[in-house]
Design a protein around this motif. Structure first.
Motif, PDB file in Angstrom:
ATOM      1  N   SER A   1      14.743 -44.326-131.894  1.00  0.00           N
ATOM      2  CA  SER A   1      15.525 -43.256-132.513  1.00  0.00           C
ATOM      3  C   SER A   1      16.812 -43.026-131.733  1.00  0.00           C
ATOM      4  CB  SER A   1      14.740 -41.947-132.533  1.00  0.00           C
ATOM      5  OG  SER A   1      13.485 -42.138-133.085  1.00  0.00           O
ATOM      6  N   SER A   2      16.677 -43.053-130.407  1.00  0.00           N
ATOM      7  CA  SER A   2      17.868 -42.868-129.572  1.00  0.00           C
ATOM      8  C   SER A   2      18.902 -43.937-129.893  1.00  0.00           C
ATOM      9  CB  SER A   2      17.511 -42.964-128.091  1.00  0.00           C
ATOM     10  OG  SER A   2      16.531 -42.025-127.738  1.00  0.00           O
ATOM     11  N   LEU A   3      18.447 -45.191-129.986  1.00  0.00           N
ATOM     12  CA  LEU A   3      19.382 -46.290-130.240  1.00  0.00           C
ATOM     13  C   LEU A   3      20.008 -46.150-131.624  1.00  0.00           C
ATOM     14  CD1 LEU A   3      17.392 -49.328-128.789  1.00  0.00           C
ATOM     15  CD2 LEU A   3      19.358 -48.189-127.762  1.00  0.00           C
ATOM     16  N   ALA A   4      19.182 -45.779-132.601  1.00  0.00           N
ATOM     17  CA  ALA A   4      19.708 -45.609-133.961  1.00  0.00           C
ATOM     18  C   ALA A   4      20.791 -44.545-133.959  1.00  0.00           C
ATOM     19  CB  ALA A   4      18.575 -45.219-134.906  1.00  0.00           C
ATOM     20  N   ASP A   5      20.647 -43.579-133.078  1.00  0.00           N
ATOM     21  CA  ASP A   5      21.653 -42.528-132.968  1.00  0.00           C
ATOM     22  C   ASP A   5      22.899 -43.032-132.232  1.00  0.00           C
ATOM     23  OD1 ASP A   5      22.214 -39.618-133.295  1.00  0.00           O
ATOM     24  OD2 ASP A   5      22.438 -39.789-131.118  1.00  0.00           O
ATOM     25  N   ILE A   6      22.684 -43.878-131.223  1.00  0.00           N
ATOM     26  CA  ILE A   6      23.828 -44.398-130.453  1.00  0.00           C
ATOM     27  C   ILE A   6      24.704 -45.281-131.347  1.00  0.00           C
ATOM     28  CG2 ILE A   6      24.518 -45.781-128.457  1.00  0.00           C
ATOM     29  CD1 ILE A   6      21.950 -44.960-127.075  1.00  0.00           C
ATOM     30  N   VAL A   7      24.064 -45.972-132.290  1.00  0.00           N
ATOM     31  CA  VAL A   7      24.834 -46.823-133.203  1.00  0.00           C
ATOM     32  C   VAL A   7      25.897 -45.997-133.917  1.00  0.00           C
ATOM     33  CG1 VAL A   7      24.642 -48.093-135.368  1.00  0.00           C
ATOM     34  CG2 VAL A   7      23.055 -48.562-133.524  1.00  0.00           C
ATOM     35  N   ASN A   8      25.599 -44.708-134.138  1.00  0.00           N
ATOM     36  CA  ASN A   8      26.543 -43.838-134.832  1.00  0.00           C
ATOM     37  C   ASN A   8      27.605 -43.227-133.926  1.00  0.00           C
ATOM     38  OD1 ASN A   8      25.496 -44.078-137.438  1.00  0.00           O
ATOM     39  ND2 ASN A   8      23.806 -42.711-136.887  1.00  0.00           N
ATOM     40  N   CYS A   9      27.496 -43.489-132.619  1.00  0.00           N
ATOM     41  CA  CYS A   9      28.508 -42.965-131.705  1.00  0.00           C
ATOM     42  C   CYS A   9      29.852 -43.625-132.016  1.00  0.00           C
ATOM     43  CB  CYS A   9      28.124 -43.258-130.252  1.00  0.00           C
ATOM     44  SG  CYS A   9      26.836 -42.183-129.638  1.00  0.00           S
ATOM     45  N   PRO A  10      30.942 -42.909-131.767  1.00  0.00           N
ATOM     46  CA  PRO A  10      32.246 -43.477-132.126  1.00  0.00           C
ATOM     47  C   PRO A  10      32.665 -44.673-131.263  1.00  0.00           C
ATOM     48  CG  PRO A  10      32.489 -41.312-131.077  1.00  0.00           C
ATOM     49  CD  PRO A  10      31.036 -41.504-131.340  1.00  0.00           C
ATOM     50  N   SER A  11      32.292 -44.684-129.969  1.00  0.00           N
ATOM     51  CA  SER A  11      32.871 -45.706-129.085  1.00  0.00           C
ATOM     52  C   SER A  11      32.264 -47.078-129.336  1.00  0.00           C
ATOM     53  CB  SER A  11      32.668 -45.315-127.625  1.00  0.00           C
ATOM     54  OG  SER A  11      31.348 -45.580-127.226  1.00  0.00           O
ATOM     55  N   ALA A  12      33.096 -48.092-129.119  1.00  0.00           N
ATOM     56  CA  ALA A  12      32.655 -49.471-129.296  1.00  0.00           C
ATOM     57  C   ALA A  12      31.575 -49.815-128.282  1.00  0.00           C
ATOM     58  CB  ALA A  12      33.842 -50.414-129.154  1.00  0.00           C
ATOM     59  N   ALA A  13      31.732 -49.302-127.057  1.00  0.00           N
ATOM     60  CA  ALA A  13      30.761 -49.609-126.004  1.00  0.00           C
ATOM     61  C   ALA A  13      29.369 -49.139-126.414  1.00  0.00           C
ATOM     62  CB  ALA A  13      31.183 -48.935-124.705  1.00  0.00           C
ATOM     63  N   ALA A  14      29.298 -47.950-126.981  1.00  0.00           N
ATOM     64  CA  ALA A  14      28.007 -47.403-127.380  1.00  0.00           C
ATOM     65  C   ALA A  14      27.396 -48.244-128.502  1.00  0.00           C
ATOM     66  CB  ALA A  14      28.164 -45.956-127.831  1.00  0.00           C
ATOM     67  N   LYS A  15      28.195 -48.549-129.504  1.00  0.00           N
ATOM     68  CA  LYS A  15      27.690 -49.321-130.639  1.00  0.00           C
ATOM     69  C   LYS A  15      27.159 -50.676-130.181  1.00  0.00           C
ATOM     70  CE  LYS A  15      30.773 -47.534-134.234  1.00  0.00           C
ATOM     71  NZ  LYS A  15      29.893 -46.705-135.045  1.00  0.00           N
TER      72      LYS A  15
END
Lengths: 659, 589
Positions: free
Chosen positions: A326-340
């Motif tokens: 779930s955390s990762l699925a949420d990080i995918v939605n983060c704006p930064s390229a590094a996070a995605k």
């Protein structure tokens, strides 16, 4: 007003800048201090001073061993101040030799002096501006020993500077080994150790953790040394375990988990070590959760991806840890390229081996939409990570048939691969394509229209073995149970010349897949006849090349299987029957010590002698004449070929009129 | 005593080593007052469905029903609900056997929730189920939560009483938060549903598989940060000044006169009480602290006429102590109160003990030893003599007691050269006379339990041939003098129209009360607000609630500012806790 200020700056600066070149020590010192004060905190002044060409004089003053030590110090501080300017400023300094000059100072001045500290500060500022001038700091043992001595004995500032510089400098095995030999591991352990119950301050721990990570990355030897380095009664992994705990500052916990990860991946800690399983892994999973800052989450996801990349047990543990998915699925939605990209990489690792986890990733977290979006991201790193994720998930046959199809993932993938991508993206992308073509019949047509065949054929011409393999592999998969026009297109596009080139490839796997492609092309009777009608000489030649050449048994087996397929054709049989060389070889292989070659040869013979087909009597007679019948009889008597007896018997039974 | 709760991590690890004879739960949840809110320590033999069987000290649970349908589900709750003062509560359940189908639920439920169900199915019930790995939040349908669990797995359930969340662990791995917004007063609960299912609980008596200490440290650090960052109005945020005043008033209150003066010189903090007045109190305190209660009473009568006459309870407390000190051999009987002036042997010695006092916690000559070491470092010698700042030296004490012969220093060897039989009998007689007088006095007072038991305890000492070794021997410990000393000092201050308790102590006891209120109001953060040294206030002495601060070495007035550092950190914490505690309660109400 603005004009006036600039005018006055230049006017007022002239006088003291002239003094810099004076031979009067007092005047020079005064001018230096004025200059230093004018550049502090002003990027405009820094640029102006650099443009006026004062840097060489500063470097000269800095390096002059016989001058007033205060002049050297002030000159060094001024260089340090300039190095805190814009990226252009720093590049100019490096071009004019500032980094080298600073390293020279470090070689000669005593440790613990203000000058040493000032040059370390300046050098750190320069190194923090990418690209760092790595070559300015040679991997000399004397110099490195000196620097590690500073990390043990220097002032807190000097220590932090040295460790930061080295952590940037250490980018390859040469630097890693040199630092290790200079005793950097001991110095790092000292920096990471708590004083009593007080953990090391963040300013001390962070550069040390970065340096340790840089030294251990993919280096088994250094990691082993780190594993056994102690400070007090604790080894480095034990010190790191203290730092991954929940009450430590997030960057420190992150850095420590990263070090444990690198030491594990370098092979020094096994995957079931408690410091990996209960130290690094839960820490990284925790740092991925929603409450954490985005940059920490991004790094944690990427590090966790590396940690779990190859080990299935770690993948399974991570998958249940602290709602990681779930955390990762949420990080995918983060704006930064590094996070995605971190999240995509982590998903790729989690799903690498376990079908159940892949299913959960796709079904529970609806990832496919994000992957497709990721492949269209303007940032290349995100596109690559998305393709990696897709590649990992494409190992699931079930998903290929369902979700992949629902989301037409082939479309953005083909798009990416046709836009002259980098080698890495091409490798992962073509690997994914291999999997997509395996079971992906509905998409074959549109993929063909997008030029899949041409693209794959071009891949087989690449200098990189991995790309050639993926190209030919994908073609092989594409030809599997394909329509005749597709097969025709593959053959035309690849060209016989390229096929022969591939049969001579340095990589055996490429040869195997090329022969596999031929096998897939030559399946079902009509296709065999049609293709042999057109390409008989080339195909036969290819088979002969392999059978006569010095290839491993499994390659020759493939060639015999192709013959077997040809023997299944109606008219195609004649191409074999007409070639006495091939038939004699068949006899040889029936008596070959290698069991799988016997079996393959038997398969060819069986197809050729099959009764009830036009001209079978003539073929039987011809084969008996060449010794096939005798070879079969001998084979039946061989005790080591007992498992083939039924097949031999069936083949022999075909020769009814001759037995 | 000087540890002040810092470095708890090391303390804990040390404690783990000696865990065999230490209650691990007390270490895990130090702020829980088990008299008020007992910790769950086993499954309840009453609060369970009939299909549940218990064994192994009520820690093992097995299923003994038919297990045909979900109507055969059965649960058991722990003996007590989880106290909020735990801050972070955690228990583990080992699956001994998954039985037929492994329909096991682990979780929490409120009092009175139907036990013929698995945890999680009903309102105020929460569970994590082994067969599907789902979490059930007061609902018959579960949510995908974690992995399934089966025989051999250890499932942990943690309740964060600060955030009111619940998480689970499997074999030491944190599975993430399962429930939020939990109500207070939940009980640990397990439920089973098919034959053969057996689980063992560990409520903390054994080490956990999961590293709960790590999370405790995190919450402690978080709470500390919340206290540190709590915004204060400007006029209250002037720490330096507030702290100086706190320290100065503390020193003055307890009569550390020279230290207070030195501190005043160093910080410019004004001392509001007259120096002579402070020194008078100091002198009396020192008499009490050295066990010379009779002299203390006499001095008090002389310096503060009317005080003891007005406060009979206080006088009774002093007399009781005097009696104890007589047993101890530290109080020299003298012409005080209503007793006649007797000639006495002057050697402060026990009238009862005929044996060596090897077991005595503090040798009686301790103060003499210290006397030599801790002379007042700041005041000059003449002043020292004149003001008799140093206790126990015969010269300064003598003038207070003109009718008594000069006392020789006590030797610590009770069996001195004097005639044992003769001296002993005389002493016992004097003591009995004193006791009768004391008894008569108690009859005049209101007959409350406190006075009665105090007198009984004191008298009981006479029943033992070696009172120091007796079950009531604790009364003889010098540390027991502190409460008496504090009561007398407070009374003198109040008598003079000053505050009877110092601000720093008021602050600490206020904070402590606030923490108790927080615990009762189910605010779990109270577990992590460190207050210094609980041991000083809740020991057996029934001491007043205010905290007695002692110098780590001597309890004397060292007169140097260096000593202040110790008090300083303490005051900072106290003030922080005070303001922070107040803020929380305001938010609550």
């Amino acid at each position: 007003m603005q004009h006036l200020t600039i005018f006055m700056d230049i006017e007022s600066s002239r006088s003291y800048i002239d003094e810099l070149y004076s031979s009067d020590v007092t005047k020079v010192l005064e001018a230096l201090i004025t200059l230093k004060n004018s550049v502090i905190g002003s990027n405009r002044q820094k640029s102006s001073v650099i443009q006026q060409g004062i840097v060489p004089r500063l470097l000269q003053l800095m390096s002059e061993q016989n001058w007033d030590p205060n002049i050297r110090l002030e000159a060094t501080i001024t260089i340090g101040s300039l190095a805190k300017g814009t990226s252009e400023n720093v590049n100019a300094l490096v071009e004019q030799g500032a980094a080298v000059a600073l390293v020279e100072i470090l070689k000669e001045v005593p440790i613990g002096t203000k000058l040493a500290e000032a040059s370390l500060c300046a050098l750190r500022s320069i190194f923090l501006n990418p690209p760092a001038p790595i070559s300015a700091l040679p991997a000399e043992m004397r110099l490195l020993s000196r620097l590690t001595q500073i990390t043990r004995e220097g002032s807190p500032t000097a220590r932090a500077c040295v460790v930061r510089i080295l952590s940037i400098w250490c980018g390859g095995p040469i630097e890693q080994e040199a630092l290790c030999a200079a005793g950097a591991c001991n110095a790092i352990a000292a920096l990471l150790a708590p004083k009593g119950t007080t953990p090391p301050p963040i300013a001390r721990a962070l550069p040390a953790l970065d340096l340790l990570a840089a030294m251990c990355f993919e280096n088994a030897n250094v990691s082993q040394v780190a594993l056994n380095t102690r400070y007090g009664d604790k080894t480095i992994p034990e010190l790191l375990t203290l730092l991954v705990s929940r009450d430590k500052p997030l960057p420190v916990a992150m850095g420590a988990a990263r070090c444990i990860t690198f030491i594990h991946r370098a092979g020094a800690l096994p995957a079931d070590d408690s410091r990996v399983v209960f130290g690094a892994l839960p820490c990284l999973a925790r740092l991925c959760t929603k409450d954490m800052p985005e940059d920490i989450r991004a790094t944690a996801a990427e590090t966790l991806a590396y940690l779990a990349e190859v080990d299935t047990s770690l993948q399974r543990l991570a998958a249940i840890s602290n709602h990681l998915m779930s955390s990762l699925a949420d990080i995918v939605n983060c704006p930064s390229a590094a996070a995605k990209q971190g999240a995509f990489k982590c998903f790729a690792s989690l799903g690498a081996n376990d079908e159940d986890i892949r299913k959960r990733i796709i079904e529970t977290h609806g990832l496919m939409v994000h992957v497709v979006n990721g492949m269209n991201n303007p940032e290349p790193s995100v596109r690559l990570a998305a393709v990696r994720c897709l590649h990992s998930l494409s190992r699931s046959v079930q998903q290929l048939r369902t979700t992949f199809q629902d989301h037409s993932v082939w479309r953005p993938l083909m798009q990416l691969l046709s836009e002259s991508p980098g080698t890495e993206l091409l490798t992962v992308g073509s690997s994914t394509l291999c999997n997509l073509l395996l079971e992906f019949s509905p998409a074959k047509e549109p993929m063909l229209d997008q030029g899949a065949v041409e693209m794959l054929c071009n891949l087989t011409k690449r200098p990189e073995a991995a790309l050639r393999l993926n190209g030919i592999w994908a073609l092989m998969n594409m030809a599997f149970q394909a329509e005749q026009k597709v097969k025709q297109r593959i053959l035309c596009c690849l060209g016989t010349e390229q096929m022969f080139r591939l049969l001579g490839d340095s990589d055996t796997r490429v040869i195997m897949k090329t022969l596999g492609l031929l096998r897939n092309l030559l399946s079902t009777r009509q296709h065999i006849d049609a293709i042999m009608n057109e390409f008989s000489s080339q195909v036969m030649q290819a088979v002969i090349v392999v059978l006569e050449g010095s290839y491993p048994a499994e390659v020759k087996e493939q060639a015999l299987c192709i013959l077997g397929n040809i023997g299944d054709g109606e008219k195609a049989k004649d191409f074999i029957m007409a070639n006495e060389d091939v038939l004699r070889k068949l006899v040889d292989y029936l008596a070959h010590p290698e069991s799988k070659l016997q079996e393959a040869a038997l398969f060819v013979a069986g197809n050729l002698v099959w009764k009830g087909e036009a001209g079978c009597a003539a073929r039987q007679a011809r084969l008996a004449e060449l010794g096939v019948l005798r070879a079969l009889k001998l084979l039946r008597q061989r005790p080591d070929a007992a498992h083939l007896h039924d097949k031999v018997k069936t083949a022999l039974a075909q020769f009814n009129e001759l037995t | 005593m000087a540890a002040m709760g810092s470095g708890r991590g090391t303390m804990d690890s040390q404690n783990q080593v000696q865990s065999d004879n230490i209650d691990r739960l007390k270490l895990l949840y130090p702020n829980v007052n088990e008299d008020e809110t007992p910790l769950p320590r086993s499954w309840s033999t009453k609060d369970k469905f009939s299909y549940i069987g218990l064994s192994q000290n009520n820690l093992r649970v097995h299923y003994k029903g038919h297990g045909k349908t979900h109507k055969d589900a059965a649960s058991v709750r722990a003996t007590h609900p989880i106290p909020a003062a735990c801050g972070l509560y955690y228990f583990e359940v080992r699956i001994v056997s998954k039985g037929r189908d492994g329909y096991m639920g682990i979780g929490l439920s409120a009092h009175g929730v139907n036990m013929n169900r698995l945890p999680g199915w009903d309102k105020h019930s929460y569970g994590y189920h082994g067969d599907d790995g789902h979490s059930f939040c007061s609902s018959g349908t579960g949510q995908p939560y974690g992995p399934t669990f089966t025989t051999g797995d250890v499932i942990g359930c943690g309740v964060n009483l600060v955030d009111n969340t619940c998480f689970y662990t499997k074999n030491g791995h944190h599975l993430g938060i399962a429930f939020r917004g939990l109500p207070p007063n939940l009980y640990p609960t397990v439920g089973l549903q098919t034959p053969g299912e057996v689980v063992d609980a560990n409520f903390g008596q054994q080490p956990f598989v999961f590293d709960i200490e790590d999370m405790l440290r995190e919450l402690r650090a978080r709470t500390r940060l919340a206290i540190d960052e709590f915004p204060l109005p400007d006029e209250q945020g002037q720490w330096q000044q507030v702290l100086h005043r706190m320290v100065s008033t503390y020193l003055v209150h307890h009569g550390y006169c020279s230290t207070a003066q030195a501190f005043s010189r160093a910080t410019g903090e004004h001392i509001h009480e007259d120096i002579t007045s402070i020194k008078n109190r100091q002198r009396i305190s020192k008499l009490v602290m050295s066990g010379r209660i009779g002299e203390a009473i006499e001095s008090t009568r002389r310096l503060y006429p009317g005080l003891l006459e007005r406060d009979a309870d206080l006088l009774f407390l002093l007399k009781c102590r005097q009696f104890v000190e007589m047993v101890n051999g530290t109080d020299s009987e003298m012409c005080g109160g209503g007793g006649g002036c007797l000639s006495h042997n002057g050697v402060a010695t026990s009238v009862i003990s005929h044996t060596s006092r090897a077991h005595s916690p503090v040798p009686p000559d301790t103060h003499h030893t210290h006397n030599g070491l801790h002379t007042n470092g700041v005041t000059d010698i003449s002043e020292q003599k004149q003001n008799c700042d140093v206790d126990m030296t015969p010269e300064p004490v003598a003038p207070l007691n003109p009718c008594a012969a000069p006392t020789a220093p006590s030797t610590g060897a009770p069996n001195g050269a004097h005639d044992e039989g003769e001296g002993c009998r005389a002493s016992v007689e004097r003591m009995l006379a004193f006791g009768r007088e004391l008894y008569a006095m108690s009859q005049k007072l209101s007959q409350d339990h406190y006075h009665k038991s105090m007198l009984e305890d004191a008298f009981s000492l006479l029943a033992y041939s070696n009172p120091w070794d007796s079950p009531l021997g604790w009364q003889l410990e010098p540390v027991r003098r502190e409460a008496v000393c504090e009561a007398l000092n407070s009374a003198i201050l109040e008598f003079q129209g000053m505050q009877w308790v110092s601000p720093v102590e008021a602050c600490v006891s206020h904070s402590r009360e606030l923490l108790k209120r927080m615990a009762r109001a189910s605010l779990g953060a109270c577990a992590f607000a460190d207050l210094p040294d609980r041991a000083t206030s809740n020991d057996r002495s029934g001491a007043p609630r205010s905290l007695v601060l002692r110098d780590p070495k001597s309890g004397g007035d060292a007169g140097s500012v260096a000593q202040v550092g110790h008090t300083d950190t303490f005051a900072v914490k106290a003030i922080h806790s005070y303001y922070w505690g107040r803020g929380s309660c305001v938010a609550q109400s």
